[in-house]
Design a protein around this motif. Structure first.
Motif, PDB file in Angstrom:
ATOM      1  N   UNK A  97       3.328  -1.200 -87.571  1.00  0.00           N
ATOM      2  CA  UNK A  97       2.112  -1.216 -86.766  1.00  0.00           C
ATOM      3  C   UNK A  97       2.415  -1.624 -85.326  1.00  0.00           C
ATOM      4  N   UNK A  98       3.267  -2.637 -85.165  1.00  0.00           N
ATOM      5  CA  UNK A  98       3.604  -3.115 -83.816  1.00  0.00           C
ATOM      6  C   UNK A  98       4.258  -2.024 -82.975  1.00  0.00           C
ATOM      7  N   UNK A  99       5.127  -1.234 -83.615  1.00  0.00           N
ATOM      8  CA  UNK A  99       5.855  -0.183 -82.907  1.00  0.00           C
ATOM      9  C   UNK A  99       5.085   1.135 -82.898  1.00  0.00           C
ATOM     10  N   UNK A 132       4.740   6.728 -86.095  1.00  0.00           N
ATOM     11  CA  UNK A 132       3.836   7.767 -86.619  1.00  0.00           C
ATOM     12  C   UNK A 132       3.786   7.747 -88.144  1.00  0.00           C
ATOM     13  N   UNK A 133       2.616   8.045 -88.683  1.00  0.00           N
ATOM     14  CA  UNK A 133       2.422   7.990 -90.135  1.00  0.00           C
ATOM     15  C   UNK A 133       3.449   8.835 -90.880  1.00  0.00           C
ATOM     16  N   UNK A 186      10.333   6.955 -93.975  1.00  0.00           N
ATOM     17  CA  UNK A 186      11.715   6.929 -93.503  1.00  0.00           C
ATOM     18  C   UNK A 186      12.014   5.637 -92.746  1.00  0.00           C
ATOM     19  N   UNK A 187      11.043   5.163 -91.965  1.00  0.00           N
ATOM     20  CA  UNK A 187      11.241   3.927 -91.217  1.00  0.00           C
ATOM     21  C   UNK A 187      11.397   2.749 -92.170  1.00  0.00           C
ATOM     22  N   UNK A 188      10.642   2.753 -93.257  1.00  0.00           N
ATOM     23  CA  UNK A 188      10.785   1.681 -94.243  1.00  0.00           C
ATOM     24  C   UNK A 188      12.159   1.750 -94.904  1.00  0.00           C
ATOM     25  N   UNK A 189      12.632   2.958 -95.218  1.00  0.00           N
ATOM     26  CA  UNK A 189      13.970   3.106 -95.791  1.00  0.00           C
ATOM     27  C   UNK A 189      15.028   2.590 -94.818  1.00  0.00           C
ATOM     28  N   UNK A 246      11.383   8.842 -81.434  1.00  0.00           N
ATOM     29  CA  UNK A 246      10.180   8.037 -81.193  1.00  0.00           C
ATOM     30  C   UNK A 246      10.232   7.407 -79.803  1.00  0.00           C
ATOM     31  N   UNK A 247      11.396   6.866 -79.420  1.00  0.00           N
ATOM     32  CA  UNK A 247      11.540   6.238 -78.105  1.00  0.00           C
ATOM     33  C   UNK A 247      11.334   7.262 -76.991  1.00  0.00           C
ATOM     34  N   UNK A 248      11.937   8.452 -77.139  1.00  0.00           N
ATOM     35  CA  UNK A 248      11.807   9.489 -76.108  1.00  0.00           C
ATOM     36  C   UNK A 248      10.349   9.909 -75.945  1.00  0.00           C
ATOM     37  N   UNK A 249       9.646  10.080 -77.064  1.00  0.00           N
ATOM     38  CA  UNK A 249       8.239  10.467 -76.990  1.00  0.00           C
ATOM     39  C   UNK A 249       7.391   9.363 -76.375  1.00  0.00           C
ATOM     40  N   UNK A 250       7.708   8.114 -76.716  1.00  0.00           N
ATOM     41  CA  UNK A 250       6.936   6.993 -76.167  1.00  0.00           C
ATOM     42  C   UNK A 250       7.179   6.836 -74.666  1.00  0.00           C
ATOM     43  N   UNK A 251       8.371   7.143 -74.195  1.00  0.00           N
ATOM     44  CA  UNK A 251       8.626   7.103 -72.744  1.00  0.00           C
ATOM     45  C   UNK A 251       7.685   8.061 -72.007  1.00  0.00           C
ATOM     46  N   UNK A 252       7.415   9.198 -72.629  1.00  0.00           N
ATOM     47  CA  UNK A 252       6.527  10.188 -71.997  1.00  0.00           C
ATOM     48  C   UNK A 252       5.075   9.752 -72.048  1.00  0.00           C
TER      49      UNK A 252
END
Length: 413
Positions: free
Chosen positions: A162-164, A167-168, A173-176, A211-217
């Protein structure tokens, strides 16, 4: 009161064994013996490490900048060539972690991100954490009995996601990834086990870079990742490798530890119904209660090793450059010189001298967030289930550095 059953017979031939089941259930007789009879204990089975157990020595060691937390300083550190090319990116992420950075870079990174992990930032997460706790309780509580670890275990990774604002579609995958980070960060892993655990890491790190690249935009409000991307101090910003390392550190230091802290806090309160009644009568005591649960029966077995940067003398002990030195925080938290009647659980105790979250430059960066999560999950369970009581003794899982409760069954009435 804690049981006084010793781990084994103490004496000149005593060998510290953190995996002894009796120690895991109750390590405090061992800590007492160490403080009183061997406050500077030479632990030959851990590479000739030196263990300190008295509060004054442990606190001084945590504050002493002549020591490094970087495992590469260890005299028995693994040779770099043991890392195959396919794990180079993971190794780079670890090398950019807060524990591994040189002092100047460590200070720079902590200064850049300190606002994102402040008590005020944690307070802004309160509603999201409460919602996560409520969702998990609604999902896991069925009938009269419940395993509390089914509630505590998924919470930290849910909060970090949630903090980061992961995306749903990527959350599974993020949990793994997070579970692999937790397993991979356990000290003293055998190399082949570590490499098997992190085998999918290139795919996961590629996901995070996306995710980082998309968030930069598209920066978002009230979003930790956007805050970290935007953080700057003069001309200094976080590199992408440092961003990845901070996400890794947030998971490694803020997931497993928070789970075990919550499990032990609940177990301790349920063993002391008179103190639990005090908390129910005065919910404002929750923060002091949690600090006292960490002092009274903390989940860690020892402490994070440190390594002298040069030959030196500390607390009357000559130490070699790179020799492993371990501050035993749980032993220090029961030092009667600082905490009178240390084996008495008292939620009104003065815990201002606690070092449960370490001290000095390596004071836990996520302490405010961890306290907020513990406050909400423990407070909610105590409030929602006034008749909650233990249904049996906890079940432990072997773990090299933690007293890991894997089942804590209660009746919720």
């Amino acid at each position: 009161m804690l049981s006084q059953t010793p781990t084994r017979e103490f004496g000149p031939d005593f060998i510290l064994d953190l995996d002894d089941p009796t120690f895991v259930a109750n390590p405090y007789p061992t800590y007492k013996w160490l403080r009183e009879q061997a406050p500077v204990y030479r632990w030959k089975t851990r590479g000739d490490a030196i263990v300190f157990s008295r509060h004054k020595d442990v606190r001084a060691l945590l504050l002493d900048r002549r020591f490094s937390n970087d495992y590469r300083v260890w005299e028995f550190a693994q040779d770099e060539v043991q890392w195959p090319p396919e794990h180079a990116e993971y190794k780079k992420m670890m090398d950019n972690g807060l524990f591994s950075l040189p002092d100047a870079d460590h200070t720079r990174v902590r200064r850049l991100v300190s606002g994102a992990f402040s008590p005020r930032a944690a307070e802004r997460m309160r509603e999201e954490i409460q919602r996560a706790v409520d969702d998990i309780i609604a999902d896991k509580v069925r009938g009269d009995r419940v395993d509390l670890t089914a509630i505590t275990e998924p919470l930290p990774m849910r909060v970090i996601s949630d903090m980061l604002k992961i995306p749903d579609a990527m959350r599974a995958e993020f949990r793994a990834f997070g579970l692999a980070v937790i397993r991979g960060s356990i000290l003293f892993n055998r190399t082949e086990e570590l490499f098997a655990t992190i085998a999918p890491m290139p795919r996961w790190l590629g996901m995070l870079r996306e995710v980082i690249a998309e968030r930069r935009k598209h920066l978002l409000e009230n979003d930790l990742l956007s805050t970290l991307i935007s953080a700057h101090d003069g001309g200094s910003k976080l590199t992408e490798d440092e961003l990845l390392s901070l996400i890794q550190a947030l998971i490694a230091a803020g997931s497993d530890t928070t789970v075990h802290a919550a499990n032990w806090a609940l177990y301790t309160l349920l063993r002391h119904p008179e103190q639990l009644a005090l908390l129910r009568a005065d919910p404002s005591l929750i923060r002091n209660t949690l600090e006292e649960t960490l002092r009274y029966d903390i989940f860690g077995k020892g402490g994070i090793p440190k390594f002298p940067k040069e030959d030196l003398e500390f607390a009357g002990q000559k130490l070699r450059k790179g020799q492993m030195v371990i501050p035993f925080i749980p032993a220090a938290l029961h030092d009667p010189e600082v905490f009178p009647e240390p084996e008495r659980f008292d939620i009104r105790r003065d815990v201002s001298q606690t070092i449960a979250f370490s001290a000095g430059q390596h004071f836990c960066l996520g302490a405010a967030l961890a306290r907020q999560e513990l406050d909400i999950v423990v407070g909610t369970l105590v409030r929602r289930f006034p008749d909650m009581r233990l249904s049996g003794e906890p079940v432990f899982q072997p773990h090299p550095i933690m007293r890991a409760i894997t089942r804590l069954e209660v009746s919720v009435g």
